[in-house]
Design a protein around this motif. Structure first.
Motif, PDB file in Angstrom:
ATOM      1  N   GLY A   6      14.536  -8.895  58.228  1.00 40.68           N
ATOM      2  CA  GLY A   6      13.993 -10.212  57.917  1.00 40.68           C
ATOM      3  C   GLY A   6      14.845 -11.416  58.271  1.00 40.68           C
ATOM      4  N   HIS A   7      16.049 -11.243  58.829  1.00 36.57           N
ATOM      5  CA  HIS A   7      16.852 -12.439  59.127  1.00 36.57           C
ATOM      6  C   HIS A   7      16.317 -13.161  60.356  1.00 36.57           C
ATOM      7  N   GLU A   8      16.774 -14.390  60.558  1.00 38.89           N
ATOM      8  CA  GLU A   8      16.144 -15.257  61.569  1.00 38.89           C
ATOM      9  C   GLU A   8      16.143 -14.622  62.974  1.00 38.89           C
ATOM     10  N   PHE A   9      17.297 -14.089  63.372  1.00 41.71           N
ATOM     11  CA  PHE A   9      17.365 -13.537  64.730  1.00 41.71           C
ATOM     12  C   PHE A   9      16.466 -12.305  64.882  1.00 41.71           C
ATOM     13  N   ALA A  10      16.322 -11.560  63.775  1.00 41.76           N
ATOM     14  CA  ALA A  10      15.476 -10.355  63.845  1.00 41.76           C
ATOM     15  C   ALA A  10      13.992 -10.712  63.869  1.00 41.76           C
ATOM     16  N   GLN A  11      13.679 -11.930  63.433  1.00 42.41           N
ATOM     17  CA  GLN A  11      12.267 -12.320  63.353  1.00 42.41           C
ATOM     18  C   GLN A  11      11.676 -12.713  64.714  1.00 42.41           C
ATOM     19  N   VAL A  12      12.544 -12.864  65.691  1.00 46.54           N
ATOM     20  CA  VAL A  12      12.043 -13.246  67.017  1.00 46.54           C
ATOM     21  C   VAL A  12      11.351 -12.036  67.660  1.00 46.54           C
ATOM     22  N   ASN A  13      10.128 -12.247  68.106  1.00 43.14           N
ATOM     23  CA  ASN A  13       9.316 -11.171  68.730  1.00 43.14           C
ATOM     24  C   ASN A  13       9.200  -9.928  67.848  1.00 43.14           C
ATOM     25  N   ILE A  14       9.124 -10.105  66.517  1.00 40.08           N
ATOM     26  CA  ILE A  14       8.838  -8.906  65.702  1.00 40.08           C
ATOM     27  C   ILE A  14       7.435  -8.421  66.032  1.00 40.08           C
ATOM     28  N   TYR A  15       6.560  -9.372  66.321  1.00 42.65           N
ATOM     29  CA  TYR A  15       5.247  -8.978  66.838  1.00 42.65           C
ATOM     30  C   TYR A  15       5.331  -9.117  68.349  1.00 42.65           C
ATOM     31  N   ALA A  16       4.972  -8.066  69.034  1.00 48.44           N
ATOM     32  CA  ALA A  16       5.062  -8.119  70.492  1.00 48.44           C
ATOM     33  C   ALA A  16       4.169  -9.235  71.028  1.00 48.44           C
ATOM     34  N   ASP A  17       4.587  -9.807  72.135  1.00 48.25           N
ATOM     35  CA  ASP A  17       3.843 -10.916  72.753  1.00 48.25           C
ATOM     36  C   ASP A  17       2.602 -10.357  73.460  1.00 48.25           C
ATOM     37  N   THR A  18       1.506 -10.263  72.713  1.00 46.45           N
ATOM     38  CA  THR A  18       0.299  -9.638  73.279  1.00 46.45           C
ATOM     39  C   THR A  18      -0.395 -10.536  74.302  1.00 46.45           C
ATOM     40  N   ASP A  19      -0.074 -11.836  74.298  1.00 49.55           N
ATOM     41  CA  ASP A  19      -0.733 -12.743  75.251  1.00 49.55           C
ATOM     42  C   ASP A  19      -0.020 -12.813  76.587  1.00 49.55           C
ATOM     43  N   ALA A  20       1.161 -12.208  76.637  1.00 47.83           N
ATOM     44  CA  ALA A  20       1.935 -12.320  77.885  1.00 47.83           C
ATOM     45  C   ALA A  20       1.172 -11.677  79.038  1.00 47.83           C
ATOM     46  N   GLU A  21       1.116 -12.377  80.158  1.00 47.85           N
ATOM     47  CA  GLU A  21       0.441 -11.825  81.343  1.00 47.85           C
ATOM     48  C   GLU A  21       1.207 -10.595  81.837  1.00 47.85           C
ATOM     49  N   SER A  22       2.515 -10.768  81.974  1.00 50.07           N
ATOM     50  CA  SER A  22       3.307  -9.622  82.401  1.00 50.07           C
ATOM     51  C   SER A  22       4.567  -9.514  81.540  1.00 50.07           C
ATOM     52  N   PHE A  23       5.483 -10.452  81.712  1.00 45.19           N
ATOM     53  CA  PHE A  23       6.751 -10.358  80.985  1.00 45.19           C
ATOM     54  C   PHE A  23       6.644 -11.025  79.617  1.00 45.19           C
ATOM     55  N   PRO A  24       7.159 -10.392  78.547  1.00 44.41           N
ATOM     56  CA  PRO A  24       7.063 -11.029  77.221  1.00 44.41           C
ATOM     57  C   PRO A  24       7.859 -12.325  77.147  1.00 44.41           C
ATOM     58  N   ASN A  66       5.109   0.960  74.942  1.00 46.49           N
ATOM     59  CA  ASN A  66       5.867  -0.191  74.446  1.00 46.49           C
ATOM     60  C   ASN A  66       5.086  -0.864  73.324  1.00 46.49           C
ATOM     61  N   ALA A  67       5.748  -1.848  72.681  1.00 40.83           N
ATOM     62  CA  ALA A  67       5.178  -2.425  71.458  1.00 40.83           C
ATOM     63  C   ALA A  67       3.963  -3.312  71.735  1.00 40.83           C
ATOM     64  N   LYS A  68       3.864  -3.834  72.962  1.00 43.06           N
ATOM     65  CA  LYS A  68       2.715  -4.691  73.275  1.00 43.06           C
ATOM     66  C   LYS A  68       1.418  -3.876  73.195  1.00 43.06           C
ATOM     67  N   VAL A  69       1.450  -2.681  73.747  1.00 35.45           N
ATOM     68  CA  VAL A  69       0.255  -1.822  73.732  1.00 35.45           C
ATOM     69  C   VAL A  69      -0.093  -1.447  72.292  1.00 35.45           C
ATOM     70  N   THR A  70       0.941  -1.114  71.511  1.00 34.46           N
ATOM     71  CA  THR A  70       0.706  -0.776  70.097  1.00 34.46           C
ATOM     72  C   THR A  70       0.044  -1.934  69.375  1.00 34.46           C
ATOM     73  N   MET A  71       0.594  -3.116  69.572  1.00 33.83           N
ATOM     74  CA  MET A  71       0.103  -4.295  68.849  1.00 33.83           C
ATOM     75  C   MET A  71      -1.332  -4.616  69.253  1.00 33.83           C
ATOM     76  N   GLN A  72      -1.637  -4.501  70.539  1.00 34.36           N
ATOM     77  CA  GLN A  72      -3.017  -4.734  70.970  1.00 34.36           C
ATOM     78  C   GLN A  72      -3.947  -3.740  70.266  1.00 34.36           C
ATOM     79  N   GLY A  73      -3.480  -2.498  70.126  1.00 34.23           N
ATOM     80  CA  GLY A  73      -4.271  -1.480  69.433  1.00 34.23           C
ATOM     81  C   GLY A  73      -4.477  -1.851  67.970  1.00 34.23           C
ATOM     82  N   TYR A  74      -3.397  -2.244  67.294  1.00 37.13           N
ATOM     83  CA  TYR A  74      -3.508  -2.613  65.872  1.00 37.13           C
ATOM     84  C   TYR A  74      -4.492  -3.762  65.699  1.00 37.13           C
TER      85      TYR A  74
END
Ligand SMILES: Cc1ncc(COP(=O)(O)O)c(C=O)c1O
Length: 460
Positions: free
Chosen positions: A162-180, A386-394
């Motif tokens: 839960g700290h600030e640095f860990a909170q960056v991209n905890i949810y994968a960037d599902t909108d990214a065209e290619s690179f997060p 990778n986490a993007k595919v997982t997140m899109q599924g969720y």
């Protein structure tokens, strides 16, 4: 089946859930007066309201309506011996009776440390803190101090607390065209975002590209060797070795977050895969059910915490290394030896096989990912890497996940709403069979819903 009937599938599941958990409904209403939303931990809340548990015994939980559940949550992987294991209770009780935290160094601390270092080859020395969040925060700070650089490269969708640095991209960037892209909630300060870079898991080319362009500002790569909260995504063959090679080549530290994955092998995934990170963050099972965190690694790096160092890193913590966590954790690890781990991992494989068999039998496609004593089900047609595919599924199957979870609860199986199933050592074949049978029945109840809402998940 039309939408109206479908709606009734969900309605039926929810009505049954409400009937069985009337006391929990009363509790959540009372709790809402004092706790925002009636809860104090995001992952333990689910709709329409969470079941309030009353007691844990071995691998079973009892709710406040008297319902019994097979516990396949195990406090989100922190419990390895289930609830109230006699040896752990005894060790913790002795520690409590001797004074819970003495405000001074105690022998238990270095006994616990000795045990950890004897299991994890890369660990020469450790420091204790109070949870996995602190462990990853201090590991990042250590790398920054050692390298004299500020940027941390992390995985898109990697979870480190839960700290600030860990909170960056905890949810994968599902909108990214290619690179997060680097992304976080708006309250995370821009200064934090400036010092984090992200890459997708399982992609060595992406890692090399970012490391090559930024190695002069990167202190460390922080990664879980298997993405836990992102759905149990395993590394592709050679990926972990490749990341070790790249971090050496570009002169940055490699930090493993084994807070969750330490349970899979006597020395964590790093020992199983023969990869030695420079630093490791630990938590969960090493406290035997009591809050704990630890971080450590090479003596030369960790010397930054030695009070005789000319410029030591300040690290304290009122409860760091408290006797209860040290005693309960040591008792837990001593009773979780190689044969106990192998046995539990085999049960995990059996559970995964049973889930796959149930899905095949009913003509439903889903991905069952497993590693040792944890199993994840993804409502996806392809295996996520990778986490993007997982997140899109969720995101696209959130209602299915919710109903599946409630119906498993209706059948006496307590699971994480995100379809994570966690084993504990009091379990045996009987419990695995019970879980598989409940999974099969739940699938049958939900098949008409799946057929209507997610026809792509049917094999015929
Ligand atoms: C891989 C990983 N790192 C860090 C954390 C944070 O640990 P804690 O919840 O003890 O702060 C977790 C918690 O789930 C985790 O799974």
């Amino acid at each position: 089946m039309n939408k109206c009937e479908l709606h009734s599938v969900g309605k039926h599941i929810e009505a049954k859930y409400r009937r069985r958990t009337a006391e929990s409904q009363k509790h959540i209403e009372a709790a809402q007066k004092w706790l925002p939303g009636g809860d104090t931990r995001r992952v333990s809340y689910y709709f329409p309201y969470p079941t309030f548990m009353h007691k844990g015994e071995g691998c079973y939980l009892f709710d406040c309506d008297g319902n019994k559940y097979l516990d396949l949550v195990n406090n989100y992987t922190s419990l390895i011996h289930g609830h109230a294991h006699p040896r752990v209770v005894e060790a913790a009780t002795v520690a409590i009776k001797n004074g819970m935290v003495l405000g001074a160094p105690v022998e238990l601390q270095y006994r616990h440390a000795e045990h950890l270092c004897s299991r994890i080859p890369s660990l020469e020395v450790v420091r204790y803190c109070n949870c996995g969040t602190e462990a990853t925060m201090f590991a990042m700070r250590t790398a920054r101090a050692y390298k004299g650089r500020h940027t941390i490269l992390k995985m898109d969708g990697g979870y480190h607390g839960g700290h600030e640095f860990a909170q960056v991209n905890i949810y994968a960037d599902t909108d990214a065209e290619s690179f997060p892209r680097v992304c976080a909630d708006p309250w995370i300060p821009p200064g934090v975002l400036n010092d984090i870079l992200v890459i997708p898991f399982n992609d060595l080319d992406a890692a090399e590209d970012v490391l090559k362009k930024n190695n002069e500002r990167i202190a460390a790569v922080m990664m879980e060797p298997c993405l836990g909260a992102a759905g149990g995504i395993n590394p592709k063959p050679g990926y972990l070795q490749g990341m070790r090679e790249l971090t050496r080549r570009y002169d940055v530290l490699l930090i493993y977050d084994e807070v969750m994955s330490f349970r899979y092998h006597t020395g964590g995934i790093q020992a199983a895969e023969g990869v030695q990170p420079d630093l490791t963050a630990l938590g969960k099972i090493i406290g035997g059910g009591i809050p704990v965190g630890a971080f450590g690694g090479r003596r030369e790096i960790m010397a930054l915490y030695d009070p005789t160092h000319p410029r030591p890193i300040f690290h304290s913590g009122t409860f760091s290394g408290n006797s209860i966590a040290m005693a309960a954790g040591l008792a837990t690890m001593e009773t979780y030896d190689e044969s106990a781990i192998e046995r539990l991992n085999r049960l995990g494989e059996r559970l995964a096989r049973g889930f796959k068999g149930a899905l095949n039998g009913l003509g439903i496609k889903a991905q069952v990912l497993g590693r040792g004593s944890t199993v994840n089900v993804h409502w996806l047609t392809e295996t996520p890497d990778n986490a993007k595919v997982t997140m899109q599924g969720y995101l696209s199957t959130s209602e299915l996940l919710r109903l599946f979870h409630l119906e498993m609860m209706n059948r006496g199986i307590y699971t994480a709403p995100r379809a994570l199933y966690v084993l504990s050592t009091p379990m045996a074949d009987k419990e695995i069979e019970t879980a598989i049978s409940a999974f099969k029945s739940t699938l049958s109840v939900l098949k008409p819903y799946i057929a209507d809402q997610f026809p792509r998940l049917l094999t015929d």
